[in-house]
Design a protein around this motif. Structure first.
Motif, mmCIF file in Angstrom:
data_model
loop_
_atom_site.group_PDB
_atom_site.id
_atom_site.type_symbol
_atom_site.label_atom_id
_atom_site.label_comp_id
_atom_site.label_asym_id
_atom_site.label_seq_id
_atom_site.Cartn_x
_atom_site.Cartn_y
_atom_site.Cartn_z
ATOM 1 N N TYR A 109 87.226 31.685 22.086
ATOM 2 C CA TYR A 109 87.043 30.377 22.715
ATOM 3 C C TYR A 109 85.622 30.230 23.252
ATOM 4 O O TYR A 109 84.939 31.217 23.536
ATOM 5 C CB TYR A 109 88.039 30.205 23.864
ATOM 6 N N ASP A 110 85.236 28.996 23.332
ATOM 7 C CA ASP A 110 83.936 28.644 23.887
ATOM 8 C C ASP A 110 84.210 28.050 25.263
ATOM 9 O O ASP A 110 84.957 27.063 25.375
ATOM 10 C CB ASP A 110 83.285 27.603 22.969
ATOM 11 N N GLY A 111 83.673 28.626 26.309
ATOM 12 C CA GLY A 111 83.906 28.103 27.647
ATOM 13 C C GLY A 111 82.762 28.427 28.576
ATOM 14 O O GLY A 111 82.211 29.528 28.528
ATOM 15 N N ILE A 112 82.360 27.457 29.378
ATOM 16 C CA ILE A 112 81.254 27.678 30.313
ATOM 17 C C ILE A 112 81.665 27.261 31.714
ATOM 18 O O ILE A 112 82.559 26.434 31.895
ATOM 19 C CB ILE A 112 79.978 26.913 29.886
ATOM 20 N N ALA A 259 82.465 26.936 40.408
ATOM 21 C CA ALA A 259 82.968 25.601 40.732
ATOM 22 C C ALA A 259 84.220 25.310 39.912
ATOM 23 O O ALA A 259 84.377 25.812 38.796
ATOM 24 C CB ALA A 259 81.905 24.552 40.424
ATOM 25 N N THR A 260 85.102 24.498 40.454
ATOM 26 C CA THR A 260 86.209 23.990 39.656
ATOM 27 C C THR A 260 85.709 22.773 38.870
ATOM 28 O O THR A 260 84.765 22.094 39.272
ATOM 29 C CB THR A 260 87.401 23.566 40.522
ATOM 30 N N ILE A 261 86.332 22.520 37.741
ATOM 31 C CA ILE A 261 86.060 21.304 36.966
ATOM 32 C C ILE A 261 87.375 20.542 36.867
ATOM 33 O O ILE A 261 88.367 21.067 36.364
ATOM 34 C CB ILE A 261 85.531 21.614 35.551
ATOM 35 N N SER A 262 87.364 19.337 37.401
ATOM 36 C CA SER A 262 88.585 18.521 37.442
ATOM 37 C C SER A 262 89.726 19.300 38.092
ATOM 38 O O SER A 262 90.883 19.268 37.637
ATOM 39 C CB SER A 262 88.971 18.046 36.042
ATOM 40 N N ASP A 263 89.383 20.044 39.154
ATOM 41 C CA ASP A 263 90.325 20.812 39.967
ATOM 42 C C ASP A 263 90.940 22.014 39.250
ATOM 43 O O ASP A 263 91.929 22.580 39.723
ATOM 44 C CB ASP A 263 91.452 19.915 40.507
ATOM 45 N N VAL A 264 90.375 22.419 38.135
ATOM 46 C CA VAL A 264 90.872 23.593 37.408
ATOM 47 C C VAL A 264 89.890 24.743 37.572
ATOM 48 O O VAL A 264 88.685 24.584 37.340
ATOM 49 C CB VAL A 264 91.073 23.301 35.909
ATOM 50 N N ILE A 271 91.046 28.795 30.064
ATOM 51 C CA ILE A 271 90.201 28.458 28.923
ATOM 52 C C ILE A 271 90.966 28.638 27.618
ATOM 53 O O ILE A 271 90.922 27.777 26.738
ATOM 54 C CB ILE A 271 88.917 29.293 28.934
ATOM 55 N N SER A 272 91.687 29.743 27.474
ATOM 56 C CA SER A 272 92.385 29.997 26.215
ATOM 57 C C SER A 272 93.556 29.045 25.987
ATOM 58 O O SER A 272 93.955 28.820 24.838
ATOM 59 C CB SER A 272 92.877 31.450 26.153
ATOM 60 N N THR A 273 94.083 28.454 27.042
ATOM 61 C CA THR A 273 95.157 27.464 26.880
ATOM 62 C C THR A 273 94.631 26.045 26.797
ATOM 63 O O THR A 273 95.381 25.114 26.522
ATOM 64 C CB THR A 273 96.150 27.532 28.056
ATOM 65 N N GLY A 274 93.322 25.861 27.036
ATOM 66 C CA GLY A 274 92.743 24.530 26.977
ATOM 67 C C GLY A 274 92.914 23.734 28.253
ATOM 68 O O GLY A 274 92.543 22.561 28.308
ATOM 69 N N THR A 275 93.473 24.350 29.299
ATOM 70 C CA THR A 275 93.664 23.647 30.568
ATOM 71 C C THR A 275 92.329 23.344 31.234
ATOM 72 O O THR A 275 92.134 22.265 31.796
ATOM 73 C CB THR A 275 94.526 24.504 31.523
ATOM 74 N N VAL A 322 84.380 33.418 24.878
ATOM 75 C CA VAL A 322 85.492 33.755 25.767
ATOM 76 C C VAL A 322 86.556 34.439 24.917
ATOM 77 O O VAL A 322 87.174 33.795 24.059
ATOM 78 C CB VAL A 322 86.086 32.503 26.440
ATOM 79 N N PRO A 323 86.757 35.738 25.103
ATOM 80 C CA PRO A 323 87.746 36.431 24.285
ATOM 81 C C PRO A 323 89.153 35.893 24.541
ATOM 82 O O PRO A 323 89.503 35.516 25.659
ATOM 83 C CB PRO A 323 87.633 37.885 24.746
#
Length: 342
Positions: A109-112, A259-264, A271-275, A322-323
């Motif tokens: 996954y790609d996540g920042i 930081a949280t993004i949109s409270d997540v 990240i792996s679930t797309g939440t 993101v593994p």
């Protein structure tokens, strides 16, 4: 070993000695996946000297899948990299051109994340707030205007009164695209700026490009190096905000506050679930008709999915991947090894 051909395709089955002189695997597609695939290809070339090092090119997901779906044979791609799943229309094109058995391989996954100095306050961000703070142009009284916000508090009263100072992935960095699509695009649409850009006379392509433009007044700095450079900038500027890959942040939680993004809260799970909003799965597609025919294709796929490449300690994670969770990585390998097709 005598060379064998696959029909009129012109592909050659070769033993290790012949493979050294075979045509390298052709790989192309997503610019986001490009650096990951290049890292794998370079390591593959060192570990598997009997096969030519795969040639990895960019061009974008759509262009890569177009080449991939052009047909079967030595002059067509064996692997297409993608930052999204193949579309129904692309599948139809593949089928029309004889590309009927496709292996869809998710590899991570790609996540920042946004993070500040560990001693700083808590941050709650959204794509809209990020766009309002960092975009070159925003909307004031319904009109396009240069972004003149000085502090984060100018953007939203809930944010600290820190000067806007952000270190983001440079345009050469593998995570810049997810920053643009998941934050700037989303914020541009969410704030209504995209429609105002179009109303000002820009066509769809130009309006989207405007959404991606960040400030050049010193408030936003591109970092083309690795995340250690961004961390050094944060250490020197305690009121700055930096963008990091999740793996790097987790290794430096003693120095950084996320930081949280949109409270997540960003994590491997969200990240792996797309939440978590700033994330997406990454893929490569393999033409099954080339497996066992194009020298090194199966080995390259196995190596790409190996723990030493896509695991949490591997070079792809160090670059920003993101593994996936342990069980999911095992499933990737099992499906590919079994030759599972779409």
């Amino acid at each position: 070993m005598a060379a064998l051909t696959l029909g009129t395709a012109g592909l050659v089955i070769a033993g290790p000695a012949a493979a050294q002189n075979a045509k390298p695997l052709q790989v192309a597609g997503s610019s986001t996946v490009l650096p990951y695939a290049q890292i794998v290809a370079e390591n593959f070339g060192e570990i598997y000297p009997d096969f030519p090092t795969p040639v990895v090119e960019s061009g974008g997901t759509g262009a890569g899948l177009k080449q991939f779906c052009a047909g079967v044979g030595a002059d067509t791609l064996s692997v297409a990299n993608a930052s999204r799943a193949i579309s129904a229309s692309e599948r139809e094109t593949c089928t029309k051109n004889g590309v009927t058995d496709i292996q869809e391989v998710k590899f991570g996954y790609d996540g920042i994340v946004f993070a500040t100095d560990a001693a700083g306050p808590d941050w709650k961000l959204t794509p809209d707030l990020v766009f309002k703070a960092l975009a070159a142009k925003t909307v004031v009284d319904g009109k396009v205007a240069d972004n003149t916000a000085k502090t984060w508090k100018d953007v939203d009263a809930s944010l600290p009164a820190w000067p806007i100072s952000a270190y983001i992935p440079g345009e050469k960095h593998g995570t810049r695209e997810v920053f643009e699509t998941k934050l700037l695009d989303a914020g541009c649409k969410g704030t209504g700026a995209l429609e105002v850009f179009k109303a000002s006379g820009l066509d769809d392509k130009a309006a989207t490009a405007q959404c991606h433009q960040v400030r050049k007044d010193g408030a936003v700095v591109d970092i083309d190096g690795d995340y250690t450079e961004t961390l050094a900038r944060i250490d020197a500027n305690k009121q700055a905000v930096g963008v990091f890959g999740l793996a790097f942040y987790e290794q430096n939680q003693d120095k950084l506050k996320v930081a949280t993004i949109s409270d997540v809260v960003p994590s491997v799970e969200t990240i792996s679930t797309g939440t978590y909003p700033v994330s997406r799965p990454l893929y490569f597609y393999v033409k099954k008709a080339h497996v066992g025919v194009a020298p090194g294709l199966k080995e390259f796929g196995d190596f790409f999915l190996s723990e030493q490449m896509i695991g949490p300690e591997g070079p792809l994670a160090q670059y920003g991947l993101v593994p996936a969770p342990d069980a999911e990585r095992e499933a990737y390998r099992a499906d590919f090894d079994a030759g599972k097709t779409m």
